[in-house]
Scaffold this motif. Structure first.
Motif, PDB file in Angstrom:
ATOM      1  N   LYS A 109       3.178   9.867   0.578  1.00  0.00           N
ATOM      2  CA  LYS A 109       2.756   8.973  -0.756  1.00  0.00           C
ATOM      3  C   LYS A 109       1.986   7.781  -0.192  1.00  0.00           C
ATOM      4  O   LYS A 109       2.484   6.580  -0.765  1.00  0.00           O
ATOM      5  CB  LYS A 109       3.966   8.895  -1.277  1.00  0.00           C
ATOM      6  CG  LYS A 109       5.000   9.976  -1.851  1.00  0.00           C
ATOM      7  CD  LYS A 109       6.399   9.619  -2.126  1.00  0.00           C
ATOM      8  CE  LYS A 109       6.859  10.854  -2.691  1.00  0.00           C
ATOM      9  NZ  LYS A 109       8.478  10.634  -3.171  1.00  0.00           N
ATOM     10  N   TYR A 110       1.120   7.799   0.712  1.00  0.00           N
ATOM     11  CA  TYR A 110       0.443   6.756   1.266  1.00  0.00           C
ATOM     12  C   TYR A 110      -0.181   5.926  -0.027  1.00  0.00           C
ATOM     13  O   TYR A 110      -0.411   4.661   0.215  1.00  0.00           O
ATOM     14  CB  TYR A 110      -0.523   7.176   2.170  1.00  0.00           C
ATOM     15  CG  TYR A 110      -1.577   6.203   2.794  1.00  0.00           C
ATOM     16  CD1 TYR A 110      -1.295   5.359   3.798  1.00  0.00           C
ATOM     17  CD2 TYR A 110      -2.740   5.981   2.066  1.00  0.00           C
ATOM     18  CE1 TYR A 110      -1.933   4.279   4.373  1.00  0.00           C
ATOM     19  CE2 TYR A 110      -3.673   4.832   2.836  1.00  0.00           C
ATOM     20  CZ  TYR A 110      -3.229   4.042   3.836  1.00  0.00           C
ATOM     21  OH  TYR A 110      -3.898   3.103   4.130  1.00  0.00           O
ATOM     22  N   SER A 111      -0.815   6.609  -0.973  1.00  0.00           N
ATOM     23  CA  SER A 111      -1.464   5.764  -2.018  1.00  0.00           C
ATOM     24  C   SER A 111      -0.433   5.018  -3.045  1.00  0.00           C
ATOM     25  O   SER A 111      -0.982   4.201  -3.665  1.00  0.00           O
ATOM     26  CB  SER A 111      -2.227   6.931  -2.808  1.00  0.00           C
ATOM     27  OG  SER A 111      -3.209   7.694  -2.161  1.00  0.00           O
ATOM     28  N   ASN A 112       0.778   5.236  -2.699  1.00  0.00           N
ATOM     29  CA  ASN A 112       1.692   4.375  -3.615  1.00  0.00           C
ATOM     30  C   ASN A 112       1.618   2.994  -3.041  1.00  0.00           C
ATOM     31  O   ASN A 112       2.014   1.957  -3.740  1.00  0.00           O
ATOM     32  CB  ASN A 112       3.163   4.851  -3.670  1.00  0.00           C
ATOM     33  CG  ASN A 112       3.205   6.227  -4.320  1.00  0.00           C
ATOM     34  OD1 ASN A 112       2.448   6.437  -5.313  1.00  0.00           O
ATOM     35  ND2 ASN A 112       4.047   7.035  -3.999  1.00  0.00           N
ATOM     36  N   TYR A 113       1.544   2.970  -1.574  1.00  0.00           N
ATOM     37  CA  TYR A 113       1.341   1.622  -0.998  1.00  0.00           C
ATOM     38  C   TYR A 113       0.023   0.959  -0.846  1.00  0.00           C
ATOM     39  O   TYR A 113      -0.052  -0.239  -0.883  1.00  0.00           O
ATOM     40  CB  TYR A 113       1.987   1.678   0.592  1.00  0.00           C
ATOM     41  CG  TYR A 113       3.083   2.707   0.865  1.00  0.00           C
ATOM     42  CD1 TYR A 113       4.356   2.207   0.225  1.00  0.00           C
ATOM     43  CD2 TYR A 113       3.035   3.774   1.499  1.00  0.00           C
ATOM     44  CE1 TYR A 113       5.326   2.970   0.418  1.00  0.00           C
ATOM     45  CE2 TYR A 113       4.310   4.501   1.826  1.00  0.00           C
ATOM     46  CZ  TYR A 113       5.558   3.850   1.090  1.00  0.00           C
ATOM     47  OH  TYR A 113       6.526   4.679   1.253  1.00  0.00           O
ATOM     48  N   GLU A 154       9.221   5.406  -6.524  1.00  0.00           N
ATOM     49  CA  GLU A 154       8.827   6.195  -5.391  1.00  0.00           C
ATOM     50  C   GLU A 154       9.700   6.038  -4.279  1.00  0.00           C
ATOM     51  O   GLU A 154      10.055   6.896  -3.199  1.00  0.00           O
ATOM     52  CB  GLU A 154       7.191   6.428  -4.989  1.00  0.00           C
ATOM     53  CG  GLU A 154       6.559   6.733  -6.039  1.00  0.00           C
ATOM     54  CD  GLU A 154       6.743   8.255  -6.528  1.00  0.00           C
ATOM     55  OE1 GLU A 154       7.158   8.902  -5.203  1.00  0.00           O
ATOM     56  OE2 GLU A 154       6.214   8.694  -7.542  1.00  0.00           O
ATOM     57  N   LEU A 155      10.029   4.891  -4.000  1.00  0.00           N
ATOM     58  CA  LEU A 155      10.768   4.319  -2.635  1.00  0.00           C
ATOM     59  C   LEU A 155      12.325   4.501  -2.987  1.00  0.00           C
ATOM     60  O   LEU A 155      13.092   4.424  -1.942  1.00  0.00           O
ATOM     61  CB  LEU A 155      10.518   2.883  -2.526  1.00  0.00           C
ATOM     62  CG  LEU A 155       9.319   2.373  -2.157  1.00  0.00           C
ATOM     63  CD1 LEU A 155       9.201   1.170  -2.152  1.00  0.00           C
ATOM     64  CD2 LEU A 155       8.998   2.972  -0.729  1.00  0.00           C
ATOM     65  N   GLY A 156      12.776   4.879  -4.013  1.00  0.00           N
ATOM     66  CA  GLY A 156      13.927   5.453  -4.206  1.00  0.00           C
ATOM     67  C   GLY A 156      15.067   4.360  -4.114  1.00  0.00           C
ATOM     68  O   GLY A 156      15.936   4.492  -3.260  1.00  0.00           O
TER      69      GLY A 156
END
Length: 257
Positions: A109-113, A154-156
């Motif tokens: 999920k690199y694109s979330n960061y 996404e990070l829960g």
């Protein structure tokens, strides 16, 4: 290495990040810093071949991380790096594929960061007329709110043991935070939070009581919430057990979670 990356502040409150100790956190950040921001290739000089390295991936090794990234810092050994990579993989922060020459790491999920905004977008924004400031401000606010919501999801962050402790027990001291992280790795976030809920139910406000619960569950082979709930409610402590009792013998109770 050129370019820049963006780290959302929400990462500090994420379940993954708060589970790590300080050394593991800095290694995780370095992984993000060194990952490809766009698709490319890496040349394998030993085989004379090109290896595809996609956005959010990097090729490295434990030795490279310890000796090059951290300049042989005595606190960041190859063993520390290996433990950190294994833990990050278990937490679904990354996946790794190892060969006898290198390790290909993929930041999940690199694109979330990292957004893919480029300088053209910045130049276009700068070229907007002065008659549009309120509209632009509204668009920026909406985008930030949306990004923060996505990152949080996404990070829960739901059921975060560290956050739960602060909300219900008080100030989270470094020593307790590290103990919580260790238990999250040994058992699970869900079970650690469950032990806190049981402590609250029994009017106990210190993590030592939670640890006694977790040790008791561990000795009984508990690995999931369902395992904990299926334990007999009137079981006695055996005389040879070295686990601190968390209830009186023959007392029936509900776990509270």
């Amino acid at each position: 290495m050129q370019g820049w990356v963006k780290l959302h502040r929400q990462i500090m409150e994420s379940r993954t990040f708060s589970t790590l100790n300080a050394k593991q956190q800095i290694i995780a950040i370095y992984l993000i810093l060194n990952a490809n921001h766009k698709d490319g290739f890496w040349y394998d000089v030993y085989n004379g071949t090109e290896v595809e390295v996609k956005r959010g991936q990097l090729i490295t090794s434990r030795k490279k991380i310890a000796h090059e990234w951290f300049k042989k810092d005595k606190d960041i050994s190859e063993q520390v790096v290996r433990t950190t990579l294994d833990k990050l993989e278990k937490l679904n922060f990354l996946t790794k594929e190892s060969t006898n020459r290198y390790t290909l790491i993929t930041i999940d999920k690199y694109s979330n960061y990292q957004s893919e905004d480029n300088q053209d977008n910045q130049q276009n924004n700068q070229g907007l007329t002065k008659g549009q400031p309120r509209v632009n401000q509204g668009l920026t606010t909406n985008k930030n709110v949306k990004n923060e919501k996505n990152v949080r999801e996404e990070l829960g962050d739901n059921n975060n043991p560290h956050t739960f402790y602060e909300q219900n027990f008080g100030i989270l001291k470094p020593f307790v935070a590290e103990n919580i992280s260790d238990w999250c790795t040994e058992m699970s976030d869900e079970l650690v939070v469950a032990s806190m809920k049981l402590a609250i139910k029994n009017n106990k406000s210190h993590f030592g009581y939670c640890e006694a619960i977790l040790k008791d569950w561990e000795s009984k082979g508990v690995r999931t919430i369902e395992d904990a709930r299926s334990l007999p409610r009137n079981t006695q402590q055996t005389s040879h057990s070295n686990v601190t009792p968390i209830r009186k013998p023959e007392r029936q109770y509900n776990y509270g979670f």
